[in-house]
Scaffold this motif. Structure first.
Motif, PDB file in Angstrom:
ATOM      1  N   ALA A  64       6.522   4.938   1.734  1.00  0.00           N
ATOM      2  CA  ALA A  64       6.187   5.867   2.363  1.00  0.00           C
ATOM      3  C   ALA A  64       7.004   6.238   4.015  1.00  0.00           C
ATOM      4  N   GLU A  65       6.016   4.895   4.638  1.00  0.00           N
ATOM      5  CA  GLU A  65       6.725   4.917   5.479  1.00  0.00           C
ATOM      6  C   GLU A  65       8.064   3.734   5.922  1.00  0.00           C
TER       7      GLU A  65
ATOM      8  N   ARG B   6       0.848  -1.164   0.294  1.00  0.00           N
ATOM      9  CA  ARG B   6      -0.301  -0.274   0.358  1.00  0.00           C
ATOM     10  C   ARG B   6       1.319   1.231  -0.172  1.00  0.00           C
ATOM     11  N   THR B   7       0.365   2.487  -1.177  1.00  0.00           N
ATOM     12  CA  THR B   7       1.152   3.871  -1.061  1.00  0.00           C
ATOM     13  C   THR B   7       1.228   3.780   0.320  1.00  0.00           C
ATOM     14  N   ALA B   8       0.896   4.555   1.290  1.00  0.00           N
ATOM     15  CA  ALA B   8       0.904   5.024   2.519  1.00  0.00           C
ATOM     16  C   ALA B   8       1.949   3.759   3.401  1.00  0.00           C
ATOM     17  N   LYS B   9       2.167   2.471   3.033  1.00  0.00           N
ATOM     18  CA  LYS B   9       3.506   1.787   3.595  1.00  0.00           C
ATOM     19  C   LYS B   9       4.662   2.206   2.739  1.00  0.00           C
TER      20      LYS B   9
END
Length: 82
Positions: A17-18, A12-15
């Protein structure tokens, strides 16, 4: 160490970034962080599954201790009252 064939996976895109933030903080690549995370996950869960299998085998063979006895032993060891 021989190289294993690889196959793409989706994150997932949010992951991402993390992961990238962690990789930057560690001065490592995204690939390194992802592979380390997967290795740790597999090791922890593999260990847990093996303990569960051993516990089930012990239970089937009658090698068990009643929970109240275990809790009483823990309480006695630490000086707790039950």
């Amino acid at each position: 160490m021989t190289s294993q064939p690889s196959e793409p996976i989706t994150v997932r895109t949010a992951k991402v970034a993390e992961i990238d933030a962690l990789a930057a903080a560690m001065d490592r690549s995204r690939n390194y962080v992802v592979n380390q995370a997967i290795e740790q996950y597999l090791a922890a869960n593999g260990w847990q599954i093996e303990r569960i299998r051993e516990g089930l085998a012990d239970s089937r063979e009658g090698r068990t201790v009643p929970a109240d006895d275990v809790l009483a032993d823990i309480a006695a060891k630490h000086g707790w009252s039950r």
